[in-house]
Each structure stands twice: as structure tokens, then as C-alpha cells.
Design a protein around this motif. Structure first.
Motif, PDB file in Angstrom:
ATOM      1  N   LEU A 140       0.734  -1.156   0.013  1.00  0.00           N
ATOM      2  CA  LEU A 140      -0.075  -0.101   0.101  1.00  0.00           C
ATOM      3  C   LEU A 140       0.649   1.241   0.021  1.00  0.00           C
ATOM      4  N   ASP A 141       1.763   1.220   0.696  1.00  0.00           N
ATOM      5  CA  ASP A 141       2.535   2.367   0.962  1.00  0.00           C
ATOM      6  C   ASP A 141       3.889   2.411  -0.194  1.00  0.00           C
ATOM      7  N   VAL A 142       3.831   3.035  -1.369  1.00  0.00           N
ATOM      8  CA  VAL A 142       4.805   2.848  -2.177  1.00  0.00           C
ATOM      9  C   VAL A 142       5.880   3.793  -1.873  1.00  0.00           C
ATOM     10  N   ASP A 143       6.041   4.335  -0.608  1.00  0.00           N
ATOM     11  CA  ASP A 143       7.364   4.983  -0.365  1.00  0.00           C
ATOM     12  C   ASP A 143       8.374   3.985   0.207  1.00  0.00           C
ATOM     13  N   VAL A 144       7.922   2.830   0.495  1.00  0.00           N
ATOM     14  CA  VAL A 144       8.679   1.701   0.815  1.00  0.00           C
ATOM     15  C   VAL A 144       9.448   0.940  -0.269  1.00  0.00           C
ATOM     16  N   PRO A 145      10.782   0.757  -0.207  1.00  0.00           N
ATOM     17  CA  PRO A 145      11.416   0.127  -1.308  1.00  0.00           C
ATOM     18  C   PRO A 145      10.630  -1.431  -1.436  1.00  0.00           C
ATOM     19  N   THR A 146      10.838  -1.798  -2.873  1.00  0.00           N
ATOM     20  CA  THR A 146      10.546  -3.110  -3.100  1.00  0.00           C
ATOM     21  C   THR A 146      11.552  -4.141  -2.558  1.00  0.00           C
ATOM     22  N   ARG A 147      11.420  -5.549  -2.437  1.00  0.00           N
ATOM     23  CA  ARG A 147      12.189  -6.374  -1.846  1.00  0.00           C
ATOM     24  C   ARG A 147      13.348  -6.641  -2.794  1.00  0.00           C
ATOM     25  N   LEU A 148      13.160  -6.390  -4.072  1.00  0.00           N
ATOM     26  CA  LEU A 148      14.219  -6.333  -4.992  1.00  0.00           C
ATOM     27  C   LEU A 148      15.239  -5.390  -4.953  1.00  0.00           C
ATOM     28  N   GLU A 149      14.884  -4.330  -4.588  1.00  0.00           N
ATOM     29  CA  GLU A 149      15.738  -3.218  -4.038  1.00  0.00           C
ATOM     30  C   GLU A 149      16.537  -3.430  -2.809  1.00  0.00           C
ATOM     31  N   GLY A 150      15.795  -3.919  -1.845  1.00  0.00           N
ATOM     32  CA  GLY A 150      16.363  -4.255  -0.710  1.00  0.00           C
ATOM     33  C   GLY A 150      17.567  -5.242  -1.061  1.00  0.00           C
ATOM     34  N   TRP A 151      17.335  -6.092  -1.618  1.00  0.00           N
ATOM     35  CA  TRP A 151      18.129  -7.335  -2.023  1.00  0.00           C
ATOM     36  C   TRP A 151      19.422  -6.836  -2.704  1.00  0.00           C
ATOM     37  N   PHE A 152      19.037  -6.178  -3.804  1.00  0.00           N
ATOM     38  CA  PHE A 152      20.242  -5.703  -4.726  1.00  0.00           C
ATOM     39  C   PHE A 152      21.097  -4.717  -4.034  1.00  0.00           C
ATOM     40  N   PHE A 153      20.524  -3.634  -3.751  1.00  0.00           N
ATOM     41  CA  PHE A 153      21.232  -2.419  -3.300  1.00  0.00           C
ATOM     42  C   PHE A 153      21.704  -2.472  -1.864  1.00  0.00           C
ATOM     43  N   CYS A 154      22.740  -3.424  -1.516  1.00  0.00           N
ATOM     44  CA  CYS A 154      22.951  -3.693  -0.271  1.00  0.00           C
ATOM     45  C   CYS A 154      24.548  -3.480   0.278  1.00  0.00           C
ATOM     46  N   THR A 155      25.192  -3.004  -0.865  1.00  0.00           N
ATOM     47  CA  THR A 155      26.521  -2.600  -0.706  1.00  0.00           C
ATOM     48  C   THR A 155      26.772  -1.271  -0.874  1.00  0.00           C
TER      49      THR A 155
END
Length: 323
Positions: A140-155
């Protein structure tokens, strides 16, 4: 620059957002705050001034070398266009003309959108309502990143890239997380924006159009003002999902730094948010706060505990119903 962030998931909670209860308590103790829930008559004039400033800049940059055009797009245009997006944020809460004049607010937002170069004001309003109503809401809250963003942008290197590309993620994420039907206002917003872009190109050529687009991309990406995107809701301290910043950049960002206060009272214009803290200091002074948006960006990149996954999420019942 290759160390991976330590988080592997969002911070899932099973409690309601804190702003609802704090709002009730503050209003019960300080009912005078209701008097601040009125339109800000200065907002429309601030928007007019910023739009005219960018039109003047378009005329001035038409003969600049490309390297100087990009420099001024970042150093000056980025500040102005980012400020305009935050004016649009305030207008989305009907802060310019009040809830009784919704159409005027919508069209002022479309006008404020013109220097941004791409139509977004109408779409922003459509999704921003959910950000307040369902803060951190899964799906519902599109201000929160997606799981793909959390997984990939981790360094650190990838998080730095994520900050650069923030304008794209904010634009595309709603289409993936919570797509909604296109509204008539979005169509009108697009037509007006395209007409303005074509008119600027016909009058002054390609460089002013590139200047406006670069101002938006650079100003909403890796830019000091963009620190507010991360400062507002990323979990720097466990148990806290919204943070305020009371520094000088509020002067050019319609007090968006007063973000705890804003979520407590979204119907109060940014201009009046400092008064909320002044009236009820015992509710805000003890909360963790940010002192520098630049430091926020630095910490986000280099702290292992921070990254796109460092957000509080909750499941709302309506999310299961598809609403």
C-alpha cells in the motif's frame, strides 16, 4: 565498497503507526492546534516565484556550454525543482486553498509541476494519501522500497547508485507495488506538461529543456536536499520509523524536515509545523532527530545496518482485501 548490508528483510511490526495515537493525545491536551489546520496563503505566491525563477533560468542557459548547464542544473536548478516538488507535496494536502477548493489545489500543483519537466503532480497526490493512511503498509505504501531494491542495493557502491537513481524508483515503484487506474487529472497533467515542454523548446531550443530535466534528475538524486528522502522514515534507530530534521534546509523545503509533526498533523501546512513543536514540545524534543541531511546520506551508504531494507513494514487488513 563491497561489504554487504547486514539486513536481509524489512523490520516487520504488528502495531499501528505511532502518529494516530500521538495526534489524539496532543489534540486532547492542546486543542488550540486545530487553529493551525488552515490554508497557507503564502504557498501560491512561493510557487509562482519559483516557477518564474526557473523560466528565467531557461532563458539564461540557452547559450551556455553543456558542462556549465549541468553544473547550474545541479547547484541551482536542482534546489529550485526539489523545492517545487515539496510545494507539490504540501499542495497535495490542500494546503494552498483548503479542502473546500480541491480543484484549485490540483491545478496549482500542475502549475508547480511545469519546471520539473515530467508530469507527476497528479500521480503523486493519488499515492501520497496511502503513505499517510497506511504508513509502511505492505503493498500500500509505495514510499517503501521493493524487496528487489532491498536485496540488490546492499553494498556501499550499490546504495550510492540507488541514491543517484532515486527519481526513477519513486516514479516506477507505484506501478509495480500498487498500480492504480489512470485518472482524468493525470491525463490533463500530462497534456499541460507536454505543451509547456514543447513551448520552451520552440522558444529557446533544446538546452533549456535539458536544463529542467537535469535539474529534476540531479536535484532529486544524489543531492544534499535529497537527504530528506532517507531521513524521514529509514530506521536509523530500532523502534523509530519517522524522524524530524530542524536545520536550515527547511527554509527552502517548506519545512518538510518537520516530518514527525507532519505525519501527526498532515492537514497543517508546512509553514505552521514549527508551531506544533513549539506548542507541544514534550511530544517531540525527546524523539531522535537528524541534524544534517548530508550526514544522513553518508551514513546510509556506509553503515551496514542501513539500506533499502531499513524500513518498518506492517500488514494492514485492507491490504488483504485488495483496497
Amino acid at each position: 565498497m563491497g561489504n554487504s548490508a547486514s539486513r536481509s528483510d524489512f523490520e516487520w511490526v504488528y502495531t499501528d503507526q505511532p502518529h494516530t495515537q500521538r495526534r489524539k493525545e496532543i489534540l486532547a491536551k492542546y486543542p488550540a492546534i486545530k487553529a493551525l489546520m488552515r490554508p497557507d496563503p503564502r504557498l501560491k505566491w512561493a510557487v509562482l516565484a519559483l516557477v518564474l525563477v526557473q523560466l528565467l533560468a531557461c532563458w539564461l542557459v540557452r547559450g551556455l556550454a553543456w558542462r556549465w548547464l549541468l553544473f547550474w542544473a545541479y547547484a541551482f536548478g536542482g534546489c529550485v525543482n526539489h523545492s517545487l516538488t515539496l510545494a507539490i507535496h504540501d499542495i497535495s494536502h490542500n494546503a494552498a486553498f483548503g479542502t473546500g477548493c480541491a480543484a484549485r489545489n490540483r491545478w496549482l500543483a500542475v502549475f508547480a509541476n511545469l519546471p520539473v519537466g515530467v508530469p507527476y503532480a497528479a500521480s503523486f497526490k493519488k499515492y501520497h494519501v496511502d503513505h499517510h493512511r497506511y504508513l509502511g503498509g505492505d503493498g500500500l505504501d509505495v514510499d517503501v522500497p521493493t524487496r528487489l531494491e532491498g536485496w540488490f542495493f546492499c553494498t556501499p557502491a550499490r546504495k550510492l547508485l540507488w541514491l543517484v537513481l532515486q527519481p526513477f524508483f519513486y516514479s516506477l515503484r507505484p506501478l509495480c507495488v500498487h498500480p492504480k487506474a489512470v485518472t482524468r487529472m493525470e491525463v490533463l497533467n500530462t497534456l499541460v506538461q507536454l505543451a509547456a515542454d514543447v513551448a520552451i523548446f520552440a522558444l529557446w531550443g533544446l538546452k533549456p529543456v535539458v536544463y529542467l530535466l537535469a535539474s529534476s534528475f540531479l536535484g532529486l538524486g544524489l543531492h544534499p536536499i535529497s537527504g530528506h528522502f532517507v531521513a524521514e522514515h529509514y530506521m536509523f534507530l530500532k523502534g523509530h520509523e519517522t524522524y524530524s530534521y530542524y536545520g536550515p534546509l527547511n527554509w527552502i523545503t517548506f519545512n518538510v524536515g518537520y516530518h514527525v509533526e507532519h505525519h501527526d498533523f498532515p492537514s497543517i501546512p508546512g509553514y505552521s509545523l514549527p508551531l506544533v513543536r513549539k506548542i507541544a514540545p514534550e511530544y517531540y524534543d525527546h524523539l531522535p532527530q537528524h541534524h544534517s541531511w548530508v550526514k544522513v546520506l553518508w551514513d546510509f551508504v556506509f553503515e551496514d545496518s542501513l539500506g533499502p531494507y531499513a524500513r518498518v513494514k506492517r500488514v494492514y487488513r485492507l491490504a488483504k482485501d485488495g483496497l
